[in-house]
Design a protein around this motif. Structure first.
Motif, mmCIF file in Angstrom:
data_model
loop_
_atom_site.group_PDB
_atom_site.id
_atom_site.type_symbol
_atom_site.label_atom_id
_atom_site.label_comp_id
_atom_site.label_asym_id
_atom_site.label_seq_id
_atom_site.Cartn_x
_atom_site.Cartn_y
_atom_site.Cartn_z
ATOM 1 N N GLN A 1 6.782 10.599 -11.811
ATOM 2 C CA GLN A 1 6.861 10.504 -13.259
ATOM 3 C C GLN A 1 8.290 10.231 -13.721
ATOM 4 O OE1 GLN A 1 4.094 10.380 -15.110
ATOM 5 N NE2 GLN A 1 3.005 10.606 -13.192
ATOM 6 N N SER A 2 9.264 10.818 -13.057
ATOM 7 C CA SER A 2 10.646 10.637 -13.486
ATOM 8 C C SER A 2 11.280 9.396 -12.876
ATOM 9 C CB SER A 2 11.471 11.874 -13.104
ATOM 10 O OG SER A 2 11.550 11.985 -11.705
ATOM 11 N N GLY A 3 10.563 8.722 -11.998
ATOM 12 C CA GLY A 3 11.092 7.522 -11.384
ATOM 13 C C GLY A 3 11.918 7.814 -10.143
ATOM 14 N N GLY A 4 11.834 9.009 -9.615
ATOM 15 C CA GLY A 4 12.630 9.412 -8.463
ATOM 16 C C GLY A 4 12.305 8.619 -7.209
ATOM 17 N N SER A 5 11.343 9.080 -6.429
ATOM 18 C CA SER A 5 11.057 8.436 -5.150
ATOM 19 C C SER A 5 10.391 7.073 -5.310
ATOM 20 C CB SER A 5 10.174 9.350 -4.288
ATOM 21 O OG SER A 5 8.913 9.492 -4.888
ATOM 22 N N SER A 6 9.813 6.815 -6.456
ATOM 23 C CA SER A 6 9.124 5.535 -6.626
ATOM 24 C C SER A 6 10.090 4.409 -6.988
ATOM 25 C CB SER A 6 8.041 5.649 -7.699
ATOM 26 O OG SER A 6 8.626 5.872 -8.958
ATOM 27 N N LEU A 7 11.338 4.742 -7.234
ATOM 28 C CA LEU A 7 12.315 3.730 -7.618
ATOM 29 C C LEU A 7 12.412 2.617 -6.575
ATOM 30 C CD1 LEU A 7 14.247 3.210 -9.941
ATOM 31 C CD2 LEU A 7 16.024 4.369 -8.644
ATOM 32 N N SER A 8 12.481 2.994 -5.298
ATOM 33 C CA SER A 8 12.579 1.977 -4.248
ATOM 34 C C SER A 8 11.293 1.160 -4.156
ATOM 35 C CB SER A 8 12.903 2.618 -2.902
ATOM 36 O OG SER A 8 11.861 3.479 -2.511
ATOM 37 N N SER A 9 10.155 1.821 -4.392
ATOM 38 C CA SER A 9 8.881 1.105 -4.357
ATOM 39 C C SER A 9 8.808 0.063 -5.464
ATOM 40 C CB SER A 9 7.716 2.083 -4.529
ATOM 41 O OG SER A 9 7.768 3.083 -3.559
ATOM 42 N N LEU A 10 9.186 0.475 -6.667
ATOM 43 C CA LEU A 10 9.164 -0.458 -7.796
ATOM 44 C C LEU A 10 10.163 -1.588 -7.588
ATOM 45 C CD1 LEU A 10 8.915 2.051 -10.775
ATOM 46 C CD2 LEU A 10 7.165 0.433 -10.056
ATOM 47 N N THR A 11 11.335 -1.245 -7.087
ATOM 48 C CA THR A 11 12.354 -2.263 -6.847
ATOM 49 C C THR A 11 11.873 -3.265 -5.802
ATOM 50 O OG1 THR A 11 14.053 -0.660 -7.391
ATOM 51 C CG2 THR A 11 14.775 -2.637 -6.256
ATOM 52 N N SER A 12 11.216 -2.766 -4.746
ATOM 53 C CA SER A 12 10.740 -3.695 -3.714
ATOM 54 C C SER A 12 9.632 -4.596 -4.257
ATOM 55 C CB SER A 12 10.285 -2.944 -2.456
ATOM 56 O OG SER A 12 9.123 -2.197 -2.697
ATOM 57 N N LEU A 13 8.800 -4.080 -5.155
ATOM 58 C CA LEU A 13 7.781 -4.920 -5.784
ATOM 59 C C LEU A 13 8.442 -5.980 -6.666
ATOM 60 C CD1 LEU A 13 5.012 -2.377 -6.847
ATOM 61 C CD2 LEU A 13 4.786 -4.213 -5.179
ATOM 62 N N LEU A 14 9.453 -5.564 -7.406
ATOM 63 C CA LEU A 14 10.122 -6.474 -8.332
ATOM 64 C C LEU A 14 10.872 -7.570 -7.579
ATOM 65 C CD1 LEU A 14 10.504 -6.814 -11.368
ATOM 66 C CD2 LEU A 14 12.573 -5.446 -11.197
ATOM 67 N N SER B 1 0.822 -1.205 0.000
ATOM 68 C CA SER B 1 0.000 0.000 0.000
ATOM 69 C C SER B 1 0.857 1.255 0.000
ATOM 70 C CB SER B 1 -0.968 0.004 1.187
ATOM 71 O OG SER B 1 -0.252 0.006 2.395
ATOM 72 N N SER B 2 1.959 1.262 0.739
ATOM 73 C CA SER B 2 2.806 2.458 0.724
ATOM 74 C C SER B 2 3.491 2.603 -0.633
ATOM 75 C CB SER B 2 3.823 2.437 1.864
ATOM 76 O OG SER B 2 4.778 1.432 1.661
ATOM 77 N N ALA B 3 3.837 1.479 -1.252
ATOM 78 C CA ALA B 3 4.437 1.543 -2.586
ATOM 79 C C ALA B 3 3.433 2.100 -3.585
ATOM 80 C CB ALA B 3 4.896 0.156 -3.031
ATOM 81 N N ALA B 4 2.207 1.626 -3.507
ATOM 82 C CA ALA B 4 1.174 2.100 -4.428
ATOM 83 C C ALA B 4 0.868 3.570 -4.168
ATOM 84 C CB ALA B 4 -0.092 1.261 -4.296
ATOM 85 N N THR B 5 0.852 3.969 -2.894
ATOM 86 C CA THR B 5 0.596 5.364 -2.551
ATOM 87 C C THR B 5 1.690 6.250 -3.144
ATOM 88 O OG1 THR B 5 -0.480 4.713 -0.500
ATOM 89 C CG2 THR B 5 0.260 6.987 -0.644
ATOM 90 N N GLN B 6 2.922 5.815 -3.001
ATOM 91 C CA GLN B 6 4.017 6.582 -3.579
ATOM 92 C C GLN B 6 3.871 6.675 -5.096
ATOM 93 O OE1 GLN B 6 7.579 4.657 -1.805
ATOM 94 N NE2 GLN B 6 8.399 6.727 -1.898
ATOM 95 N N LEU B 7 3.488 5.563 -5.698
ATOM 96 C CA LEU B 7 3.405 5.530 -7.159
ATOM 97 C C LEU B 7 2.266 6.377 -7.696
ATOM 98 C CD1 LEU B 7 4.128 1.769 -7.704
ATOM 99 C CD2 LEU B 7 5.579 3.661 -8.353
ATOM 100 N N THR B 8 1.180 6.466 -6.944
ATOM 101 C CA THR B 8 0.032 7.213 -7.433
ATOM 102 C C THR B 8 0.024 8.644 -6.917
ATOM 103 O OG1 THR B 8 -1.314 6.381 -5.615
ATOM 104 C CG2 THR B 8 -1.427 5.173 -7.711
ATOM 105 N N GLY B 9 1.114 9.061 -6.288
ATOM 106 C CA GLY B 9 1.207 10.411 -5.743
ATOM 107 C C GLY B 9 1.029 11.496 -6.788
ATOM 108 N N GLY B 10 1.396 11.205 -8.020
ATOM 109 C CA GLY B 10 1.172 12.156 -9.093
ATOM 110 C C GLY B 10 2.175 13.298 -9.119
ATOM 111 N N ASN B 11 3.188 13.274 -8.274
ATOM 112 C CA ASN B 11 4.160 14.360 -8.303
ATOM 113 C C ASN B 11 5.216 14.085 -9.370
ATOM 114 O OD1 ASN B 11 5.884 12.475 -7.187
ATOM 115 N ND2 ASN B 11 5.597 13.216 -5.099
ATOM 116 N N SER B 12 6.046 15.066 -9.630
ATOM 117 C CA SER B 12 6.992 14.943 -10.731
ATOM 118 C C SER B 12 8.030 13.848 -10.477
ATOM 119 C CB SER B 12 7.684 16.279 -10.988
ATOM 120 O OG SER B 12 8.381 16.675 -9.819
ATOM 121 N N THR B 13 8.357 13.587 -9.200
ATOM 122 C CA THR B 13 9.347 12.544 -8.941
ATOM 123 C C THR B 13 8.802 11.173 -9.304
ATOM 124 O OG1 THR B 13 8.674 12.410 -6.632
ATOM 125 C CG2 THR B 13 10.590 13.787 -7.129
#
Length: 137
Positions: free
Chosen positions: A19-32, A5-17
């Motif tokens: 979109q550029s893969g900034g803060s969501s990088l750790s979320s995506l990596t943890s999912l992967l 849920s925190s990963a999804a929240t980060q991913l759906t935050g809609g901020n520029s980071t």
């Protein structure tokens, strides 16, 4: 590992980071790198919908996803469009909304089209397809 849920929240935050893969990088990596629980479907109805989504998005690494999906739908008694439309799990899946085994929901569309986002979506598609094959055997 962050929970889904925190990963999804980060991913759906809609901020520029996001979109550029900034803060969501750790979320995506943890999912992967996480367990298959977070990327597997909790119901075969949802899994069949996810397979439809994956086929439409050309995300599964194998080509017989439509064949497996159709067999799963037949086995579930959801072979007609009218029956499919009544099934919320299936309809959620078509939209890319994965009801994960750990009780979380993950919107695959929200993962974006970065290389890492695509890898996570492909892993989810492969895991759900494997569920479908196991369900049929």
């Amino acid at each position: 590992l962050q929970d889904l849920s925190s990963a999804a929240t980060q991913l759906t935050g809609g901020n520029s980071t996001t979109q550029s893969g900034g803060s969501s990088l750790s979320s995506l990596t943890s999912l992967l790198n996480g367990g298959s629980q977070s990327l597997s479907s909790s119901s075969m109805n949802n899994a069949a919908g996810i397979m439809q989504y994956c086929a439409k998005q050309k995300l599964a690494s194998v080509t017989n996803v439509d064949n497996v999906k159709n067999q799963v739908l037949d086995k579930l008694g959801l072979s007609t469009p009218a029956e499919q439309k009544k099934d919320t799990g299936y309809m959620d899946g078509i939209e890319g909304l994965l009801s994960a085994k750990d009780g979380q929901k993950l919107d695959l569309d929200s993962l974006g089209n970065t290389e890492l986002g695509k890898k996570v979506k492909t892993k989810a598609c492969d895991l759900v397809l494997k569920q479908g094959v196991n369900f049929l055997s």
